[in-house]
Design a protein around this motif. Structure first.
Motif, PDB file in Angstrom:
ATOM      1  N   SER A   1       0.808  -1.222   0.000  1.00  9.96           N
ATOM      2  CA  SER A   1       0.000   0.000   0.000  1.00  9.96           C
ATOM      3  C   SER A   1       0.839   1.269   0.000  1.00  9.96           C
ATOM      4  O   SER A   1       1.903   1.326   0.617  1.00  9.96           O
ATOM      5  N   PRO A   2       0.345   2.307  -0.681  1.00  6.95           N
ATOM      6  CA  PRO A   2       1.029   3.612  -0.675  1.00  6.95           C
ATOM      7  C   PRO A   2       1.011   4.253   0.707  1.00  6.95           C
ATOM      8  O   PRO A   2       0.236   3.857   1.581  1.00  6.95           O
ATOM      9  N   ALA A   3       1.842   5.283   0.874  1.00  2.00           N
ATOM     10  CA  ALA A   3       1.911   6.008   2.147  1.00  2.00           C
ATOM     11  C   ALA A   3       0.649   6.814   2.416  1.00  2.00           C
ATOM     12  O   ALA A   3       0.305   7.077   3.558  1.00  2.00           O
ATOM     13  N   LEU A   4      -0.060   7.212   1.362  1.00  2.00           N
ATOM     14  CA  LEU A   4      -1.308   7.962   1.529  1.00  2.00           C
ATOM     15  C   LEU A   4      -2.292   7.118   2.329  1.00  2.00           C
ATOM     16  O   LEU A   4      -2.551   5.967   1.988  1.00  2.00           O
ATOM     17  N   TRP A   5      -2.848   7.712   3.398  1.00  2.00           N
ATOM     18  CA  TRP A   5      -3.721   6.933   4.279  1.00  2.00           C
ATOM     19  C   TRP A   5      -4.949   6.424   3.542  1.00  2.00           C
ATOM     20  O   TRP A   5      -5.537   7.118   2.714  1.00  2.00           O
ATOM     21  N   SER A   6      -5.342   5.197   3.866  1.00  2.00           N
ATOM     22  CA  SER A   6      -6.529   4.578   3.305  1.00  2.00           C
ATOM     23  C   SER A   6      -7.079   3.599   4.332  1.00  2.00           C
ATOM     24  O   SER A   6      -6.318   3.058   5.135  1.00  2.00           O
ATOM     25  N   PRO A   7      -8.390   3.350   4.325  1.00  2.00           N
ATOM     26  CA  PRO A   7      -8.929   2.336   5.235  1.00  2.00           C
ATOM     27  C   PRO A   7      -8.584   0.918   4.785  1.00  2.00           C
ATOM     28  O   PRO A   7      -8.871  -0.039   5.475  1.00  2.00           O
ATOM     29  N   LEU A   8      -7.926   0.793   3.627  1.00  2.00           N
ATOM     30  CA  LEU A   8      -7.553  -0.508   3.074  1.00  2.00           C
ATOM     31  C   LEU A   8      -6.038  -0.620   2.994  1.00  2.00           C
ATOM     32  O   LEU A   8      -5.361   0.317   2.570  1.00  2.00           O
ATOM     33  N   GLN A   9      -5.498  -1.769   3.418  1.00  2.00           N
ATOM     34  CA  GLN A   9      -4.067  -2.046   3.307  1.00  2.00           C
ATOM     35  C   GLN A   9      -3.879  -3.374   2.591  1.00  2.00           C
ATOM     36  O   GLN A   9      -4.637  -4.328   2.834  1.00  2.00           O
ATOM     37  N   LEU A  10      -2.854  -3.443   1.735  1.00  2.00           N
ATOM     38  CA  LEU A  10      -2.527  -4.679   1.031  1.00  2.00           C
ATOM     39  C   LEU A  10      -1.118  -5.119   1.407  1.00  2.00           C
ATOM     40  O   LEU A  10      -0.189  -4.307   1.438  1.00  2.00           O
ATOM     41  N   VAL A  11      -0.975  -6.408   1.693  1.00  2.00           N
ATOM     42  CA  VAL A  11       0.312  -6.984   2.078  1.00  2.00           C
ATOM     43  C   VAL A  11       0.494  -8.291   1.305  1.00  2.00           C
ATOM     44  O   VAL A  11      -0.438  -9.098   1.219  1.00  2.00           O
ATOM     45  N   GLU A  12       1.680  -8.486   0.740  1.00  2.00           N
ATOM     46  CA  GLU A  12       2.007  -9.754   0.084  1.00  2.00           C
ATOM     47  C   GLU A  12       2.929 -10.532   1.014  1.00  2.00           C
ATOM     48  O   GLU A  12       3.866  -9.964   1.580  1.00  2.00           O
ATOM     49  N   VAL A  13       2.635 -11.822   1.176  1.00  2.00           N
ATOM     50  CA  VAL A  13       3.436 -12.662   2.065  1.00  2.00           C
ATOM     51  C   VAL A  13       3.961 -13.877   1.314  1.00  2.00           C
ATOM     52  O   VAL A  13       3.224 -14.515   0.561  1.00  2.00           O
ATOM     53  N   GLN A  14       5.239 -14.174   1.527  1.00  2.00           N
ATOM     54  CA  GLN A  14       5.836 -15.423   1.048  1.00  2.00           C
ATOM     55  C   GLN A  14       6.138 -16.249   2.295  1.00  2.00           C
ATOM     56  O   GLN A  14       6.911 -15.824   3.158  1.00  2.00           O
ATOM     57  N   PHE A  15       5.483 -17.404   2.378  1.00  2.00           N
ATOM     58  CA  PHE A  15       5.540 -18.217   3.596  1.00  2.00           C
ATOM     59  C   PHE A  15       6.295 -19.508   3.320  1.00  2.00           C
ATOM     60  O   PHE A  15       5.911 -20.287   2.461  1.00  2.00           O
ATOM     61  N   PRO A  16       7.398 -19.757   4.032  1.00  2.00           N
ATOM     62  CA  PRO A  16       8.235 -20.935   3.772  1.00  2.00           C
ATOM     63  C   PRO A  16       7.504 -22.252   4.058  1.00  2.00           C
ATOM     64  O   PRO A  16       6.578 -22.310   4.869  1.00  2.00           O
ATOM     65  N   ALA A  17       7.954 -23.297   3.401  1.00  2.00           N
ATOM     66  CA  ALA A  17       7.400 -24.634   3.597  1.00  2.00           C
ATOM     67  C   ALA A  17       7.602 -25.097   5.037  1.00  2.00           C
ATOM     68  O   ALA A  17       8.645 -24.854   5.644  1.00  2.00           O
ATOM     69  N   GLY A  18       6.571 -25.726   5.585  1.00  2.00           N
ATOM     70  CA  GLY A  18       6.667 -26.341   6.906  1.00  2.00           C
ATOM     71  C   GLY A  18       6.700 -25.389   8.085  1.00  2.00           C
ATOM     72  O   GLY A  18       6.873 -25.836   9.221  1.00  2.00           O
ATOM     73  N   LYS A  19       6.523 -24.105   7.872  1.00  2.00           N
ATOM     74  CA  LYS A  19       6.625 -23.136   8.971  1.00  2.00           C
ATOM     75  C   LYS A  19       5.245 -22.777   9.531  1.00  2.00           C
ATOM     76  O   LYS A  19       4.214 -22.979   8.891  1.00  2.00           O
ATOM     77  N   ARG A  20       5.260 -22.187  10.731  1.00  2.00           N
ATOM     78  CA  ARG A  20       4.026 -21.848  11.453  1.00  2.00           C
ATOM     79  C   ARG A  20       4.238 -20.556  12.224  1.00  2.00           C
ATOM     80  O   ARG A  20       5.303 -20.357  12.816  1.00  2.00           O
ATOM     81  N   VAL A  21       3.217 -19.700  12.239  1.00  2.00           N
ATOM     82  CA  VAL A  21       3.231 -18.487  13.058  1.00  2.00           C
ATOM     83  C   VAL A  21       1.874 -18.381  13.746  1.00  2.00           C
ATOM     84  O   VAL A  21       0.832 -18.470  13.093  1.00  2.00           O
TER      85      VAL A  21
END
Length: 197
Positions: A102-122
């Motif tokens: 997401s851009p720095a301009l404030w918005s009620p919406l945020q987008l995040v891309e995640v790359q999650f390794p095999a076999g891991k847990r959070v």
């Protein structure tokens, strides 16, 4: 500005905006005062679980901790987030990589891309926040197992799961291949014109 410096400034900014001392945030988050102090000085690489505890205590989303600190921009926030300038952070515990799209301009919406390794847990011990935060997780490639409260889902490429951030959430990649997914967060402010959430 590197990601740890930006994170340090943003955390301090959110704490100061509430008028909280380090001790107050430590008490609300169950993260030690010394650990918070190290994070705010950019001398610690906190895990995703620690950051989630801090975000929950502050009443904001985890993604908001990676927003550009208000004092860091000399001009108005841009509505454009150039790919090469998007903040990228790696969780030192699980190795998952998150990119704030997401851009720095404030918005009620945020987008995040995640790359999650095999076999891991959070596991996030998410609880109620001052602002109502909803998120959807859309699997771009691979598979993820998500537990939201008492419910568990197995998500495959193309699947999308919606939830409110008001209960514990566990992300797990049960396969031998990495997964990639998009997180879309929407925030309902607590009544202020521009919530820090």
């Amino acid at each position: 500005m590197d990601i740890h410096t930006a994170l340090a400034q943003r955390l301090r900014e959110l704490r100061d905006a509430r008028g909280w001392s380090l001790d107050a945030l430590a008490e609300r988050s169950t993260v030690s005062r010394s650990n918070i102090s190290l994070i705010e000085r950019g001398q610690s690489s906190p895990t995703a679980v620690v950051l989630d505890k801090l975000a929950t205590a502050l009443g904001v989303s985890l993604a908001s901790l990676f927003e550009t600190p208000d004092g860091a921009a000399a001009t108005e926030p841009s509505p454009l987030a150039v790919a090469g300038e998007q903040p990228v952070w790696t969780d030192p515990a699980s190795g998952y990589v998150r990119r704030n799209l997401s851009p720095a301009l404030w918005s009620p919406l945020q987008l995040v891309e995640v790359q999650f390794p095999a076999g891991k847990r959070v596991a996030y011990d998410t609880s109620l926040r001052d602002a109502e935060i909803h998120q959807q997780v859309w699997i771009i490639e691979g598979e993820m197992e998500m537990t939201v409260g008492e419910e568990r889902w197995r998500l495959r490429t193309g699947d999308c799961l919606a939830m409110r951030l008001d209960c514990p959430i566990v992300y797990r990649n049960p396969t031998r291949k990495p997964a990639r997914y998009l997180v879309a967060l929407s925030r309902v402010p607590d009544g202020s014109a521009r919530s820090p959430a």
